[in-house]
Design a protein around this motif. Structure first.
Motif, PDB file in Angstrom:
ATOM      1  N   VAL A 170       0.781  -1.078  -0.011  1.00 46.42           N
ATOM      2  CA  VAL A 170       0.131  -0.097   0.163  1.00 46.42           C
ATOM      3  C   VAL A 170       0.894   1.005  -0.117  1.00 46.42           C
ATOM      4  N   LEU A 171       1.879   1.302   0.705  1.00 42.32           N
ATOM      5  CA  LEU A 171       2.841   2.404   0.852  1.00 42.32           C
ATOM      6  C   LEU A 171       3.530   2.519  -0.528  1.00 42.32           C
ATOM      7  N   LEU A 172       3.980   1.527  -1.032  1.00 46.78           N
ATOM      8  CA  LEU A 172       4.719   1.511  -2.298  1.00 46.78           C
ATOM      9  C   LEU A 172       3.632   2.292  -3.426  1.00 46.78           C
ATOM     10  N   TYR A 173       2.151   1.653  -3.346  1.00 47.82           N
ATOM     11  CA  TYR A 173       1.442   2.209  -4.216  1.00 47.82           C
ATOM     12  C   TYR A 173       0.941   3.740  -4.049  1.00 47.82           C
ATOM     13  N   PHE A 174       0.861   4.172  -2.846  1.00 45.58           N
ATOM     14  CA  PHE A 174       0.541   5.510  -2.602  1.00 45.58           C
ATOM     15  C   PHE A 174       1.622   6.329  -3.090  1.00 45.58           C
ATOM     16  N   ILE A 175       2.902   5.959  -2.761  1.00 42.61           N
ATOM     17  CA  ILE A 175       3.973   6.771  -3.073  1.00 42.61           C
ATOM     18  C   ILE A 175       3.950   6.806  -4.890  1.00 42.61           C
ATOM     19  N   SER A 176       3.856   5.723  -5.435  1.00 42.68           N
ATOM     20  CA  SER A 176       3.838   5.480  -6.876  1.00 42.68           C
ATOM     21  C   SER A 176       2.767   6.562  -7.555  1.00 42.68           C
ATOM     22  N   THR A 177       1.572   6.357  -7.156  1.00 39.71           N
ATOM     23  CA  THR A 177       0.543   7.388  -7.832  1.00 39.71           C
ATOM     24  C   THR A 177       0.578   8.681  -7.408  1.00 39.71           C
ATOM     25  N   THR A 178       1.226   8.891  -6.351  1.00 40.69           N
ATOM     26  CA  THR A 178       1.518  10.549  -5.995  1.00 40.69           C
ATOM     27  C   THR A 178       2.530  10.846  -6.996  1.00 40.69           C
ATOM     28  N   CYS A 223      -8.489   0.222  -3.425  1.00 39.67           N
ATOM     29  CA  CYS A 223      -9.169  -1.033  -2.708  1.00 39.67           C
ATOM     30  C   CYS A 223      -9.287  -2.059  -3.841  1.00 39.67           C
ATOM     31  N   MET A 224      -9.542  -1.655  -4.790  1.00 42.18           N
ATOM     32  CA  MET A 224      -9.924  -2.377  -6.179  1.00 42.18           C
ATOM     33  C   MET A 224      -8.517  -3.097  -6.628  1.00 42.18           C
ATOM     34  N   VAL A 225      -7.737  -2.414  -6.623  1.00 41.41           N
ATOM     35  CA  VAL A 225      -6.318  -3.100  -7.173  1.00 41.41           C
ATOM     36  C   VAL A 225      -5.907  -4.154  -5.915  1.00 41.41           C
ATOM     37  N   PHE A 226      -5.861  -3.729  -4.743  1.00 40.32           N
ATOM     38  CA  PHE A 226      -5.296  -4.676  -3.789  1.00 40.32           C
ATOM     39  C   PHE A 226      -6.351  -6.016  -3.167  1.00 40.32           C
ATOM     40  N   ASN A 227      -7.576  -5.654  -3.582  1.00 36.03           N
ATOM     41  CA  ASN A 227      -8.545  -6.691  -3.596  1.00 36.03           C
ATOM     42  C   ASN A 227      -8.433  -7.542  -4.678  1.00 36.03           C
ATOM     43  N   ARG A 228      -7.818  -7.176  -5.799  1.00 36.92           N
ATOM     44  CA  ARG A 228      -7.567  -8.065  -6.789  1.00 36.92           C
ATOM     45  C   ARG A 228      -6.529  -9.239  -6.618  1.00 36.92           C
ATOM     46  N   PHE A 229      -5.368  -8.740  -5.701  1.00 30.42           N
ATOM     47  CA  PHE A 229      -4.415  -9.670  -5.497  1.00 30.42           C
ATOM     48  C   PHE A 229      -4.321 -10.174  -3.915  1.00 30.42           C
ATOM     49  N   TYR A 230      -5.109  -9.614  -3.091  1.00 28.03           N
ATOM     50  CA  TYR A 230      -5.029  -9.981  -1.465  1.00 28.03           C
ATOM     51  C   TYR A 230      -6.363 -10.550  -1.024  1.00 28.03           C
ATOM     52  N   GLY A 231      -7.445  -9.925  -1.691  1.00 24.18           N
ATOM     53  CA  GLY A 231      -8.824  -9.938  -1.127  1.00 24.18           C
ATOM     54  C   GLY A 231      -9.426 -11.514  -0.886  1.00 24.18           C
ATOM     55  N   LYS A 232      -8.900 -12.546  -1.855  1.00 20.98           N
ATOM     56  CA  LYS A 232      -9.381 -13.651  -1.943  1.00 20.98           C
ATOM     57  C   LYS A 232      -8.395 -14.619  -1.182  1.00 20.98           C
ATOM     58  N   ILE A 233      -7.503 -14.197  -0.732  1.00 25.31           N
ATOM     59  CA  ILE A 233      -6.288 -15.125  -0.202  1.00 25.31           C
ATOM     60  C   ILE A 233      -6.974 -15.914   0.866  1.00 25.31           C
ATOM     61  N   PRO A 234      -7.669 -15.142   1.965  1.00 23.21           N
ATOM     62  CA  PRO A 234      -8.004 -16.046   3.181  1.00 23.21           C
ATOM     63  C   PRO A 234      -9.196 -17.028   2.760  1.00 23.21           C
ATOM     64  N   ASP A 235      -9.975 -16.720   1.635  1.00 24.79           N
ATOM     65  CA  ASP A 235     -10.939 -17.679   1.284  1.00 24.79           C
ATOM     66  C   ASP A 235     -10.314 -18.746   0.931  1.00 24.79           C
ATOM     67  N   LEU A 236      -9.268 -18.461  -0.186  1.00 27.83           N
ATOM     68  CA  LEU A 236      -8.521 -19.768  -0.752  1.00 27.83           C
ATOM     69  C   LEU A 236      -7.753 -20.551   0.126  1.00 27.83           C
ATOM     70  N   ILE A 237      -7.222 -19.957   1.179  1.00 26.89           N
ATOM     71  CA  ILE A 237      -6.405 -21.018   2.123  1.00 26.89           C
ATOM     72  C   ILE A 237      -7.393 -21.668   2.832  1.00 26.89           C
ATOM     73  N   THR A 238      -8.471 -21.068   3.533  1.00 26.04           N
ATOM     74  CA  THR A 238      -9.727 -21.784   4.173  1.00 26.04           C
ATOM     75  C   THR A 238     -10.431 -23.068   3.336  1.00 26.04           C
ATOM     76  N   ALA A 239     -10.405 -22.903   1.933  1.00 27.43           N
ATOM     77  CA  ALA A 239     -10.976 -23.799   0.900  1.00 27.43           C
ATOM     78  C   ALA A 239      -9.936 -24.829   0.925  1.00 27.43           C
ATOM     79  N   ASN A 240      -8.606 -24.701   0.909  1.00 26.43           N
ATOM     80  CA  ASN A 240      -7.759 -25.480   0.528  1.00 26.43           C
ATOM     81  C   ASN A 240      -7.591 -26.455   1.853  1.00 26.43           C
ATOM     82  N   LEU A 241      -7.735 -25.796   3.078  1.00 28.44           N
ATOM     83  CA  LEU A 241      -7.714 -26.545   4.480  1.00 28.44           C
ATOM     84  C   LEU A 241      -8.895 -27.518   4.425  1.00 28.44           C
TER      85      LEU A 241
END
Length: 449
Positions: free
Chosen positions: A103-111, A426-444
């Protein structure tokens, strides 16, 4: 856990939604034009009223606007401190490690992208040179007397001291003096340190911060009642004091800033399409209410409750991501403001007849990238930070008076761009991180079965 921690931000969501439904943005635009028209009637240039009478009436007309600004400024620091610490503390250490650096890198890049656009546009169109040539303007006459010193005082030797000064020796003194960048850095450090507290100590800290947010947002709710009247009064006072000719002389500068903000929106839509894998037109439709409310209030902080609701319910962003990005983004992700400050700084330098070398431009860009992080998410916050940017770059800070007339109008547009940037993140980071917990749970579950 997340729902409890951001309850104070969401508690005013229904009220903000009613403001959108009541078309506050339209009332503000109408009030703006009525204010300009009424101010022209009061202008001493018409000969209908004396200058003394016009000044007296202008001061009374501006009273609601000054009260609005004071109300929001009054709760600015506690709201920023509470929002940043809550945004960081709402995430566990693993989530902070997972999102924080990106997030920090993203904010600095867009700025950096935003200030680059601003620098290119200001250098290409040189709007300040146009203003400097307007001999009939009052401000141009004043500038002509101040162009003897054409060398900027900020040098490369001043950079280490500027970096050192970012850390406040006395945080309370920084709060009193309004040094927003130092306050933000101090608050981020405290927010990260709060994560090391045991749960029995962490819980009361979060409750206290939630209470502070609730109080601040209640004051914001009261201030919103004054918005249309405030805009009318401030524009009437401005127009009556400087006249239409002075405002029209800034038209080219306004167009350059709006062009830059439009280009920034296009970049956001490209990010939503390529990184977020979402239809940009659908994205725009879903965030229209947030943009209109931001345009009306010129405060990213005031829009936070609606931004959270839109991110989670309309854009389907994971709550752990929206709760982390939006409170921090409303304070430190000010791409629209950074672009505005870049163009305005170079515009004022041009208006004073100051020729800026490559080193000076680099210093200005670096300063604005850093200062935009500390820009308060309130009406007029960009001007407060702009003063420090100007003085740091060796440009007379009194040059702000040149643009103060159109600052309110530009503030509406750049605030809408700022909240668009937060929702894009939010949209950018949701694409890469938003579903990770769900995937981990499904794999377990699959492994257990």
């Amino acid at each position: 856990m997340f729902e409890t921690e951001i309850k104070s931000l969401k508690s005013l969501n229904h009220y903000l939604q009613r403001l959108v439904e009541s078309r506050l943005w339209l009332k503000v635009i109408i009030a703006l034009f009525l204010g300009v028209g009424f101010g022209l009637l009061l202008s001493p240039q018409n000969g209908w009223v004396s200058k003394a009478t016009a000044d007296m009436l202008g001061n009374w007309l501006a009273l609601p606007g000054m009260l609005f600004l004071k109300l929001v400024q009054m709760i600015m620091i506690p709201l920023i401190v509470a929002s940043i610490i809550t945004g960081i503390a709402s995430n566990d250490k693993e989530n902070l490690k997972r999102l924080g650096g990106g997030v920090l890198l993203y904010f600095i890049s867009t700025t950096i992208i935003s200030v680059t656009i601003g620098t290119v546009l200001a250098a290409l169109f040189r709007p300040g040179k146009y203003l400097h040539q307007q001999a009939e303007m009052d401000h141009a006459n004043a500038l002509a007397d101040n162009t003897e010193s054409s060398e900027l005082s900020f040098g490369i030797n001043d950079i280490p001291n500027a970096i050192t000064d970012l850390l406040p020796e006395n945080p309370l003194a920084s709060m009193v003096s309004g040094e927003m960048l130092s306050i933000v850095i101090f608050t981020i450090i405290i927010g990260v340190a709060v994560l090391s507290l045991p749960n029995d100590l962490l819980k009361p800290v979060k409750l206290l911060l939630s209470a502070v947010q609730e109080i601040c947002m209640t004051v914001v709710k009261w201030a919103m009642l004054l918005v249309p009247v405030a805009v009318f009064g401030l524009m009437a006072q401005l127009t009556s004091s400087v006249g239409l000719s002075s405002l029209s002389g800034l038209g080219f500068y306004v167009l350059v800033v709006l062009l830059g903000l439009f280009m920034l929106i296009v970049i956001y839509l490209l990010l939503v399409s390529t990184l977020g894998r979402t239809n940009p037109l659908k994205f725009l439709r879903k965030i229209t209410d947030v943009q209109l409310l931001a345009f009306s209030t010129t405060s990213s902080a005031a829009v936070m409750p609606l931004s959270l609701k839109t991110a989670e319910e309309e854009l389907k962003v994971d709550s752990s991501i929206s709760n982390f990005i939006i409170p921090i983004g409303a304070t430190v992700n000010m791409d629209g403001t950074a672009l505005y400050q870049t163009i305005t700084t170079l515009f004022i330098a041009q208006a004073y007849g100051l020729e800026m070398g490559l080193l000076n431009i680099i210093v200005v860009v670096v300063t604005i990238v850093a200062a935009s992080i500390g820009t308060p998410a309130i009406p007029g916050g960009g001007v407060v930070i702009l003063a420090s940017v100007l003085s740091g770059a060796g440009i007379p800070s009194e040059g702000i008076i040149i643009i103060i007339g159109v600052e309110r109008l530009l503030g509406m547009f750049r605030t809408a761009v700022n909240v668009t940037g937060d929702l894009t993140a939010c949209m950018v980071f949701n694409r890469f991180y938003g579903k990770i917990p769900d995937l981990i749970t499904a794999n377990l579950k699959t492994t257990k079965s």
